[in-house]
Design an enzyme around this catalytic site. Structure first.
Site, PDB file in Angstrom:
ATOM      1  N   HIS A   1      57.811  55.429  -9.818  1.00 60.33           N
ATOM      2  CA  HIS A   1      57.865  56.391 -10.941  1.00 60.33           C
ATOM      3  C   HIS A   1      59.009  56.050 -11.914  1.00 60.33           C
ATOM      4  O   HIS A   1      59.507  56.939 -12.601  1.00 60.33           O
ATOM      5  CB  HIS A   1      58.048  57.836 -10.447  1.00 60.33           C
TER       6      HIS A   1
ATOM      7  N   SER B   1      67.375  40.965 -36.133  1.00 61.56           N
ATOM      8  CA  SER B   1      66.803  41.873 -37.115  1.00 61.56           C
ATOM      9  C   SER B   1      67.321  41.474 -38.484  1.00 61.56           C
ATOM     10  O   SER B   1      68.472  41.039 -38.618  1.00 61.56           O
ATOM     11  CB  SER B   1      67.231  43.307 -36.794  1.00 61.56           C
TER      12      SER B   1
ATOM     13  N   GLU C   1      57.301  41.344 -26.061  1.00 57.31           N
ATOM     14  CA  GLU C   1      56.468  42.361 -26.710  1.00 57.31           C
ATOM     15  C   GLU C   1      55.125  41.785 -27.141  1.00 57.31           C
ATOM     16  O   GLU C   1      54.087  42.436 -27.040  1.00 57.31           O
ATOM     17  CB  GLU C   1      57.195  42.934 -27.938  1.00 57.31           C
TER      18      GLU C   1
ATOM     19  N   LYS D   1      71.220  43.246 -33.444  1.00 52.84           N
ATOM     20  CA  LYS D   1      69.997  43.294 -32.627  1.00 52.84           C
ATOM     21  C   LYS D   1      69.656  41.969 -31.944  1.00 52.84           C
ATOM     22  O   LYS D   1      69.858  40.900 -32.488  1.00 52.84           O
ATOM     23  CB  LYS D   1      68.801  43.713 -33.501  1.00 52.84           C
TER      24      LYS D   1
END
Ligand code: ARG
Length: 458
Positions: free
Chosen positions: A153, A274, A287, A280
């Site tokens: 979980h 970024s 992704e 970043k």
């Protein structure tokens, strides 16, 4: 090629919707190989003259090198790869080219070509998946002792080793490879010689062409051979499952590399910056692997829906089998390569992992097991006692191994200080020696077993 009973050419929009050359040119190698096998067989059976077969073979070889050398002009007006090749063959060798299509239809031709293409693609993917497994197993061996929090979980559950976690993905990839191998076995029958749908009146040797193309045998029913695309569905189903597995690890990499979590670092090789926020470090590759799964599942859904209402035998709908499948399998191959790269590249923050493993009362199960073993409590009761001890530790804001013995004894008087021997995360993972468990010695043995097996496969 089929203009005999037509008096005018197609409308521009007809040509545009009909043409498949933009994507089926990827089948050129398979198309040429199948044509050579067919011509050979026709000559051996005395259906065409031997010198015609020889000039057909020569012409086809020329076309192959023209395509590979980038000197071939594909024409939309010629619809597809089959007619582009045949038309060029006519330019090269003259009327003998017209004999190649004896006892053959584009229906059995495309079914043959696409099976051959699928087989080659599966072989390439299998090798790539083996490379991904190797990257995982190597990292697992390196981190057989690295303790990390295991989750259920996404809540801290029990300490595990990072190596064990990585080996879970090696097992998944092994089953993925098994599914591709199954699909390959079933698709490896030759449709060539099935004709348009009914077979042919010529005395073909279908065994001969099947063998020449590396198929196990010829397909046994001509209607089935030209009109099923279950080999596309099955390969894409295997691809979809494999991509789901990759996506789960990709998602974990995204979580692990988030500054909120910080369990793993990717180097500059697998991160992007970024354009606005200079601090970043984005895990774009992970992704994108996660996202590729969408189009792969989409391609599977696409072919299932295309096929579901089609009466036997061939219908042009089936031309829609290629773009989605080709796109999906190339996306998968890129995703596998990217995952193998990231796995090799990533570095776990072992100190942070160890610390996180000890938080969240991750060794509570070890305490309960100690109560069962040392005090002979039934597990359910041990679970309850442990729950009360965890509540007390939480109240005092300390981890289990920092809770004073007296505090534990207030709940269960028979607890001795031997209990502290099971409360460390290292002891916890070391004790998980059951077959398939997370103990470092298991992980080392499994990682070595995989590395040896992967090495022997080659
Ligand atoms: N380009 C076609 C396909 O991919 C080849 C078969 C065409 N057959 C036909 N009967 N029009 O399906």
């Amino acid at each position: 090629m089929w203009g005999g009973r037509f008096s005018s050419g197609p409308d521009a929009i007809m040509e545009e919707i009909n043409a498949s050359i933009d994507f089926d040119k990827a089948l050129y190698r398979q198309d040429i190989a199948a044509s050579k096998a067919h011509a050979d067989m026709l000559a051996k059976q005395g259906i065409i003259a031997a010198d015609d077969a020889t000039s057909i073979a020569r012409g086809l070889d020329t076309i192959l090198s023209e395509i590979e050398g980038g000197k071939f002009t594909f024409q939309r007006a010629l619809e597809d790869i089959h007619m582009n090749v045949e038309s060029r063959l006519t330019e090269l060798i003259g009327p003998a080219a017209g004999r190649l299509h004896t006892a053959r239809s584009r229906n059995d031709q495309v079914a043959t070509d696409f099976r051959l293409w699928m087989r080659d693609t599966i072989d390439t993917l299998d090798a790539a998946l083996a490379g991904y497994q190797k990257a995982l197993a190597e990292k697992a061996l390196e981190h057989a002792d690295t303790v990390m929090p295991g989750f259920t979980h996404l809540q801290t559950a029990q300490p595990v080793t990072f190596g064990h976690h990585l080996l879970a993905y090696v097992e998944m990839a092994a089953r993925d490879r098994g599914r591709f191998a199954d699909a390959r076995k079933r698709l490896n029958e030759s449709p060539l010689g099935s004709g348009a749908l009914a077979g042919t009146s010529f005395d073909l040797d279908r065994e001969m062409t099947a063998k020449a193309l590396g198929f196990t045998r010829p397909t046994a029913n001509s209607l089935d051979a030209v009109s099923d695309r279950d080999f596309v569905m099955e390969t894409l189903a295997a691809a979809a499952i494999a991509s789901v597995h990759l996506s789960r690890l990709a998602e974990e990499i995204v979580i692990w590399t988030s500054p909120l979590v910080g369990l793993v670092k990717l180097s500059d090789k697998f991160t992007t910056g970024s354009s606005m926020m200079p601090q970043k470090r984005n895990p774009d590759a992970a992704e994108l692997v996660r996202a590729k799964t969408g189009r792969i599942i989409g391609a599977l859904t696409g072919i299932l829906v295309v096929m579901k209402g089609l009466p036997l035998a061939y219908a042009k709908d089936m031309q829609e089998d290629k773009e989605g499948a080709m796109d999906a399998l190339s996306a998968l191959s890129l995703a596998v390569a990217a995952m193998a790269g990231m796995v090799t590249d990533l570095t776990p923050d072992t100190a942070k992992m160890r610390k996180a493993a000890g938080e969240g009362y991750a060794t509570a199960t070890d305490l309960a097991d100690w109560l069962v073993r040392a005090l002979k409590l039934p597990f359910r009761e041990a679970h309850h006692v442990t729950g009360r001890i965890v509540a007390k530790a939480s109240e005092q804001g300390v981890p289990l191994h920092r809770l004073p013995l007296a505090a534990m004894q207030a709940i269960e008087p028979r607890i001795t200080d031997d209990v502290f021997s099971v409360l460390s995360v290292d002891r916890s993972v070391k004790s998980r020696v059951s077959y398939g468990g997370t103990a470092p010695k298991n992980v080392r043995a499994q990682a070595k077993r995989w590395l040896k097996r992967l090495d022997q496969e080659r």
